[in-house]
Design an enzyme around this catalytic site. Sequence first.
Site, PDB file in Angstrom:
ATOM      1  N   CYS A  94      -3.784   6.986  -0.681  1.00  0.00           N
ATOM      2  CA  CYS A  94      -3.938   5.701  -1.360  1.00  0.00           C
ATOM      3  C   CYS A  94      -2.873   4.760  -0.805  1.00  0.00           C
ATOM      4  O   CYS A  94      -1.673   5.038  -0.946  1.00  0.00           O
ATOM      5  CB  CYS A  94      -3.747   5.912  -2.865  1.00  0.00           C
ATOM      6  N   CYS A 204      -7.323   0.060   2.720  1.00  0.00           N
ATOM      7  CA  CYS A 204      -7.501   0.751   1.442  1.00  0.00           C
ATOM      8  C   CYS A 204      -8.478   1.885   1.742  1.00  0.00           C
ATOM      9  O   CYS A 204      -9.480   1.669   2.441  1.00  0.00           O
ATOM     10  CB  CYS A 204      -8.085  -0.226   0.419  1.00  0.00           C
TER      11      CYS A 204
HETATM   12  N1  DGL Z   1      -7.822   3.802  -2.330  1.00  0.00           N
HETATM   13  C1  DGL Z   1      -6.755   2.990  -2.858  1.00  0.00           C
HETATM   14  C2  DGL Z   1      -5.945   2.387  -1.735  1.00  0.00           C
HETATM   15  O1  DGL Z   1      -5.999   2.880  -0.627  1.00  0.00           O
HETATM   16  C3  DGL Z   1      -7.327   2.025  -3.836  1.00  0.00           C
HETATM   17  C4  DGL Z   1      -6.305   1.417  -4.734  1.00  0.00           C
HETATM   18  C5  DGL Z   1      -6.842   0.927  -6.051  1.00  0.00           C
HETATM   19  O2  DGL Z   1      -7.202   1.768  -6.866  1.00  0.00           O
HETATM   20  O3  DGL Z   1      -6.834  -0.295  -6.245  1.00  0.00           O
HETATM   21  O4  DGL Z   1      -5.201   1.463  -1.912  1.00  0.00           O
END
Ligand code: DGL
Length: 300
Positions: A94, A204
């Site tokens: 993440c 993301c």
């Molecule tokens: N997959 C997460 C990232 O890479 C998402 C973050 C979120 O939940 O806003 O930032």
Amino acid sequence: MPFDAFRSALSSAVSSSPESPGSSAPVAIFDSGLGGLSVLRAVRAALPDERLIYVADSLYAPYGERDDDFIADRTLAIGEWLVSQGAKTLVVACNTATAQSIAQTRERLAVPVIGVEPGIKPAALTSQTRVVGVLATAVTLRSARFQALAERHTGDCEFILQPGHGLVQAVERCDTNSPELVALLRSYVQPMLDANADTLVLGCTHYPFLDEAIRSIAGNRLTLIDTSVAIARQLERQLDSFGLRAAPAQAQAIELPRFYSTNDGQALRQLAASLLGLDVAVEHVVIPSRRTLALESDPV
Ligand code: DGL
């Protein structure tokens, strides 16, 4: 045990034995929700002998709409829970959690911790027009860690920073191509195309699942930079350097990943099946943390 003690205990174990005691333990991968599946996909391809545990904190996604303390609190609590399940290493899949809390997480956990960050460097190396779009959560884009990364690699490149409001929520609903989603994406991507960008950083881990929708808008005009393969390579290097690489398994002995979700897990199961071809059960898990306990006792 703090990580330094772990490191020295491990190096004596490694020097005395070709396969250190923890090498058959699982690798843990964690994300605020389903996005880390894009990292899990790359890890499975690169390291098929590794056992994997995945936690989606979908009950509290998106982290990009949360405050910094909440993100750090959840990252630590989930990291501690995964270590208590016997994980030998943790991949924080993440960008938002990495940007906010990777240093504290490394300090607190007794296993190697690997984070992710937007692929600014490969984008700067790739772009011919020297205009690069960056799509990431607002929390990632405003973090000191991201600002330092962008400063290191800007050079003669112009970065167009675009918070991807609404995109994580769409992927969490398993929506990767509805007309509404494509319209939202277009509002982010078209200005980049108009500014002559030829490269788009998917900052993301949820966004690689939107690659077809992005292609439907940009055709071949944008090279998409997804760092999941680089993260898998980094994990491989870390496992090797700590003597933690799993021994080759017989094909029939290779385990499917264990999936946990803090919500009902339906969407995790659906996305794992449709995008990764993995039809496995998802267990519901409750991982309390300081901030979520406070939410429960004072929901307003
Ligand atoms: N997959 C997460 C990232 O890479 C998402 C973050 C979120 O939940 O806003 O930032």
